[in-house]
Motif scaffolding. Structure first.
Motif, short mmCIF file in Angstrom:
data_model
loop_
_atom_site.label_atom_id
_atom_site.label_comp_id
_atom_site.label_asym_id
_atom_site.label_seq_id
_atom_site.Cartn_x
_atom_site.Cartn_y
_atom_site.Cartn_z
N TYR A 142 0.83 -1.21 0.00
CA TYR A 142 0.00 0.00 0.00
C TYR A 142 0.86 1.25 0.00
O TYR A 142 0.53 2.25 -0.65
CB TYR A 142 -0.93 0.01 1.22
CG TYR A 142 -1.75 1.26 1.32
CD1 TYR A 142 -2.87 1.45 0.51
CD2 TYR A 142 -1.38 2.30 2.19
CE1 TYR A 142 -3.61 2.62 0.57
CE2 TYR A 142 -2.12 3.46 2.26
CZ TYR A 142 -3.23 3.62 1.45
OH TYR A 142 -3.96 4.79 1.49
N ILE A 174 1.87 1.97 -3.49
CA ILE A 174 0.76 2.54 -4.25
C ILE A 174 0.59 4.02 -3.91
O ILE A 174 0.43 4.86 -4.80
CB ILE A 174 -0.53 1.76 -3.96
CG1 ILE A 174 -0.45 0.35 -4.54
CG2 ILE A 174 -1.76 2.50 -4.52
CD1 ILE A 174 -1.61 -0.56 -4.17
N THR A 217 1.12 7.38 -6.30
CA THR A 217 0.07 8.39 -6.43
C THR A 217 0.62 9.78 -6.12
O THR A 217 0.37 10.74 -6.85
CB THR A 217 -1.10 8.07 -5.49
OG1 THR A 217 -1.63 6.78 -5.81
CG2 THR A 217 -2.21 9.11 -5.63
N THR A 259 -2.84 6.03 -10.05
CA THR A 259 -2.98 5.25 -8.83
C THR A 259 -3.14 3.78 -9.22
O THR A 259 -4.21 3.35 -9.64
CB THR A 259 -4.21 5.69 -8.00
OG1 THR A 259 -4.09 7.08 -7.67
CG2 THR A 259 -4.31 4.88 -6.72
N SER A 261 -3.52 -0.28 -9.11
CA SER A 261 -4.26 -1.21 -8.26
C SER A 261 -3.31 -2.22 -7.64
O SER A 261 -2.16 -2.37 -8.08
CB SER A 261 -5.32 -1.95 -9.10
OG SER A 261 -4.69 -2.78 -10.05
N ILE A 315 0.47 -3.87 -8.85
CA ILE A 315 1.72 -3.77 -8.07
C ILE A 315 2.25 -5.13 -7.62
O ILE A 315 3.44 -5.44 -7.82
CB ILE A 315 1.52 -2.85 -6.85
CG1 ILE A 315 1.25 -1.42 -7.31
CG2 ILE A 315 2.74 -2.90 -5.94
CD1 ILE A 315 2.35 -0.82 -8.14
#
Length: 203
Positions: A26, A29, A33, A41, A43, A47
């Motif tokens: 996360y 990610i 972003t 961004t 998903s 990733i």
């Protein structure tokens, strides 16, 4: 807007982020972003397979800490980042161009909204001037005129709100991302407008 990552670019960017510090999925990610100004961004389905491939190639390792899986770069991964430093600089330049383009689009939308708002206000002022000769004594009451102007202000504010909301919702519906910087600029513009109204009322 489509991301600027071409084939292999995302792989290198992930390695570069892990070269900075170990991260969980996360966090990667969120970092992507932030680095792209909200234009991209990815998903989890984008990733994690790439991280698995990097691990398979011996470029990253993973460790499980509680519910989080932390990824860290290996010496081989650092070597690849170093070897492709110039290529990464090119990716960064492309991302900067993409963010500037998004900012230009936002400014264009705001200008169009303000142009439409000014046209609505001009039309209302024209209608008011046209109706002026037929005013009665009651119409000359300052309180009556103030209520009329308040109604004009309400109409203008609602029209602007509807326009911006429509643009934002349509952008998100098309798969676009609303960056925090975009909302920050909108908030600043609205704050400046509110201050101008306050100065006009109390000036």
């Amino acid at each position: 807007m489509a991301p600027v990552f071409s084939h292999g670019d995302l792989r290198l960017y992930l390695l570069k982020l892990l070269d900075e510090q170990p991260r969980h999925g996360y966090d990667l990610i969120q970092a992507l972003t932030d680095r792209t100004g909200g234009t991209y961004t990815p998903s989890a389905g984008t990733i994690y397979p790439r991280l698995a491939k990097l691990e398979e190639e011996g470029l990253v390792t993973k460790t499980v800490e509680g519910r989080k899986t932390i990824y860290a770069i290996t010496d081989a991964g650092r070597a690849e980042v170093a070897d492709r430093a110039e290529e990464f600089d090119g990716i960064e330049a492309g991302l900067a161009d993409s963010v500037r383009l998004i900012a230009d689009e936002v400014r264009g939308s705001v200008r169009e909204a303000m142009k439409s708002l000014r046209a609505d206000l001009a039309a209302a002022a024209h209608e008011e001037r046209r109706a002026a000769p037929t005013r009665t004594a009651r119409d000359d009451d300052p309180r009556v005129r103030s209520r009329e102007q308040l109604q004009r202000a309400d109409t203008a504010v609602n029209a602007f709100r509807a326009h911006v909301r429509t643009d934002l919702r349509a952008h998100v519906a098309r798969g676009g991302v609303v960056a925090a910087s975009t909302v920050d600029r909108l908030v600043r513009a609205l704050d400046d407008a509110a201050k101008e109204v306050t100065r006009a009322l109390h000036g």
